[in-house]
Design a protein around this motif. Structure first.
Motif, PDB file in Angstrom:
ATOM      1  N   LYS A   1      10.358   0.583   9.340  1.00  0.00           N
ATOM      2  CA  LYS A   1      10.493   1.989   9.726  1.00  0.00           C
ATOM      3  C   LYS A   1      11.135   2.810   8.621  1.00  0.00           C
ATOM      4  O   LYS A   1      10.698   3.926   8.321  1.00  0.00           O
ATOM      5  CB  LYS A   1      11.331   2.110  10.998  1.00  0.00           C
ATOM      6  N   ALA A   2      12.170   2.253   8.000  1.00  0.00           N
ATOM      7  CA  ALA A   2      12.879   2.975   6.942  1.00  0.00           C
ATOM      8  C   ALA A   2      11.977   3.274   5.747  1.00  0.00           C
ATOM      9  O   ALA A   2      12.163   4.271   5.048  1.00  0.00           O
ATOM     10  CB  ALA A   2      14.097   2.166   6.490  1.00  0.00           C
ATOM     11  N   LEU A   3      11.000   2.414   5.522  1.00  0.00           N
ATOM     12  CA  LEU A   3      10.058   2.614   4.419  1.00  0.00           C
ATOM     13  C   LEU A   3       9.009   3.675   4.733  1.00  0.00           C
ATOM     14  O   LEU A   3       8.217   4.048   3.867  1.00  0.00           O
ATOM     15  CB  LEU A   3       9.369   1.288   4.080  1.00  0.00           C
TER      16      LEU A   3
ATOM     17  N   VAL B   1      13.420  -6.844  10.117  1.00  0.00           N
ATOM     18  CA  VAL B   1      12.081  -6.507   9.626  1.00  0.00           C
ATOM     19  C   VAL B   1      11.640  -5.156  10.189  1.00  0.00           C
ATOM     20  O   VAL B   1      11.111  -4.299   9.464  1.00  0.00           O
ATOM     21  CB  VAL B   1      11.058  -7.600  10.002  1.00  0.00           C
ATOM     22  N   TYR B   2      11.861  -4.953  11.483  1.00  0.00           N
ATOM     23  CA  TYR B   2      11.457  -3.698  12.124  1.00  0.00           C
ATOM     24  C   TYR B   2      12.172  -2.500  11.508  1.00  0.00           C
ATOM     25  O   TYR B   2      11.528  -1.498  11.148  1.00  0.00           O
ATOM     26  CB  TYR B   2      11.746  -3.776  13.626  1.00  0.00           C
ATOM     27  N   GLN B   3      13.488  -2.597  11.364  1.00  0.00           N
ATOM     28  CA  GLN B   3      14.255  -1.482  10.821  1.00  0.00           C
ATOM     29  C   GLN B   3      13.863  -1.188   9.371  1.00  0.00           C
ATOM     30  O   GLN B   3      13.775  -0.025   8.958  1.00  0.00           O
ATOM     31  CB  GLN B   3      15.757  -1.776  10.915  1.00  0.00           C
TER      32      GLN B   3
ATOM     33  N   ALA C   1       0.845  -1.204   0.000  1.00  0.00           N
ATOM     34  CA  ALA C   1       0.000   0.000   0.000  1.00  0.00           C
ATOM     35  C   ALA C   1       0.876   1.248   0.000  1.00  0.00           C
ATOM     36  O   ALA C   1       0.605   2.222  -0.722  1.00  0.00           O
ATOM     37  CB  ALA C   1      -0.925  -0.010   1.214  1.00  0.00           C
ATOM     38  N   ASN C   2       1.935   1.225   0.795  1.00  0.00           N
ATOM     39  CA  ASN C   2       2.875   2.336   0.856  1.00  0.00           C
ATOM     40  C   ASN C   2       3.537   2.564  -0.505  1.00  0.00           C
ATOM     41  O   ASN C   2       3.729   3.715  -0.940  1.00  0.00           O
ATOM     42  CB  ASN C   2       3.929   2.040   1.922  1.00  0.00           C
TER      43      ASN C   2
ATOM     44  N   PHE D   1       9.559  -7.807  -1.231  1.00  0.00           N
ATOM     45  CA  PHE D   1       9.776  -6.423  -1.667  1.00  0.00           C
ATOM     46  C   PHE D   1      11.237  -6.003  -1.509  1.00  0.00           C
ATOM     47  O   PHE D   1      11.556  -4.831  -1.299  1.00  0.00           O
ATOM     48  CB  PHE D   1       8.857  -5.457  -0.904  1.00  0.00           C
ATOM     49  N   GLY D   2      12.151  -6.970  -1.616  1.00  0.00           N
ATOM     50  CA  GLY D   2      13.571  -6.652  -1.537  1.00  0.00           C
ATOM     51  C   GLY D   2      14.092  -6.546  -0.110  1.00  0.00           C
ATOM     52  O   GLY D   2      13.557  -7.161   0.797  1.00  0.00           O
ATOM     53  N   PHE D   3      15.167  -5.781   0.073  1.00  0.00           N
ATOM     54  CA  PHE D   3      15.814  -5.557   1.373  1.00  0.00           C
ATOM     55  C   PHE D   3      16.371  -6.850   1.966  1.00  0.00           C
ATOM     56  O   PHE D   3      16.158  -7.158   3.141  1.00  0.00           O
ATOM     57  CB  PHE D   3      14.848  -4.861   2.350  1.00  0.00           C
TER      58      PHE D   3
END
Length: 298
Positions: A61-63, A56-58, A34-35, A290-292
């Motif tokens: 947040k970065a997104l 996952v958390y970092q 959605a973002n 979605f990568g990362f």
């Protein structure tokens, strides 16, 4: 603009051949996709205190996704083990939800007040939220739940009465069986629609008594992880946004062009199914959901 919330599961998908883990999970994917589309998105779930949970958390947040109401528990974050076969992701194991399964979320009054602010709340069968669906129904404007291919008739009957949209993955089923199951899910109490993703055969959507079929936008996929989640996200966010805009525009302007809300709904559904197919195909060109990616050790 609408606001959406992914409620429940987050994981890392551990690709055992490359030893790279990628953030994912049905509820988190909904917020991330959605973002990506430009919708204001938040996530509410439980992170473990290990390297996977931190990653996952970092990343979330970065997104720019709001995580203010999330929980953090001691223990393993959820993970799934994955291999790729000609670009198609294949699940080969998991820790069955990690901390999210060991400490299922109980929604507080503060959580419920927060949830009431969103236009869509999306959860899944991997979120261990079933006991909270009754509460969620009272506060959520539009509740979506993905059952993947993990369901029984009894489970669907228990859950569908509390939700507006149900999604299922059924690439191995014949179309006439899928259609009957979708009809049954509506009869079980699903308020508005059922979405069935069928892999390379595209999707079927039932809204009320009307069925729609959307063919896929076929590409040479890098990784099909998230293909169904991205389709559902793009379709639902577009549908709810367009329906809200059309109804509000008619009320505020007195416009007589939208003379039949059912005709308008039909156009909205068809347009957003097409957009969802295109978005889903683009998601299949990246690694992981979605990568990362990040290397991990056993």
């Amino acid at each position: 603009m609408i606001r959406v919330l992914g409620l429940g599961d987050n994981v890392v998908d551990k690709y055992i051949d490359s030893k790279i883990m990628y953030p994912g999970g049905n509820a988190l994917n909904f917020a991330v996709y959605a973002n990506m589309i430009g919708i204001k998105a938040s996530y509410l779930g439980i992170f473990g205190d290990d390297e996977a949970g931190s990653h996952v958390y970092q990343t979330t947040k970065a997104l720019g996704i709001t995580v203010d109401h999330c929980r953090y528990d001691k223990g393993e974050n959820g993970y799934a083990k994955v291999t790729l076969e000609d670009g198609d992701r294949v699940f080969v194991g998991s820790n069955k939800g990690g901390v999210s399964a060991k400490h299922p979320m109980v929604l507080s009054d503060v959580d419920l007040a927060y949830i009431s602010e969103f236009d869509i709340v999306h959860t899944s069968c991997f979120s261990y939220i079933e006991k909270e669906l009754g509460k969620l129904r009272k506060f959520g404007k539009f509740i979506s739940m993905d059952f993947s291919n993990r369901y029984t008739r009894e489970y669907l009957q228990a859950c569908c009465q509390h939700i507006d949209c149900a999604s299922i993955s059924c690439s191995d089923m014949k179309d006439h069986d899928i259609i009957q199951l979708m009809k049954d899910m509506m009869a079980y109490g699903c308020k508005e629609m059922v979405i069935a993703t069928r892999g390379s055969r595209g999707a079927l959507v039932c809204v009320g008594d009307t069925f729609y079929e959307q063919s896929p936008c076929l590409i040479e996929a890098t990784d099909t992880m998230g293909a169904g989640d991205s389709f559902i996200t793009a379709f639902l966010t577009g549908y709810i946004s367009d329906m809200k805009h059309g109804v509000n525009f008619r009320k505020e302007s007195g416009d007589k062009g939208i003379t039949n809300i059912e005709d308008y709904r039909d156009l909205v559904i068809k347009a957003n199914l097409y957009r969802a197919a295109i978005f889903s195909s683009k998601v299949c060109t990246c690694n992981g959901a979605f990568g990362f990616g990040k290397r991990y050790k056993e």
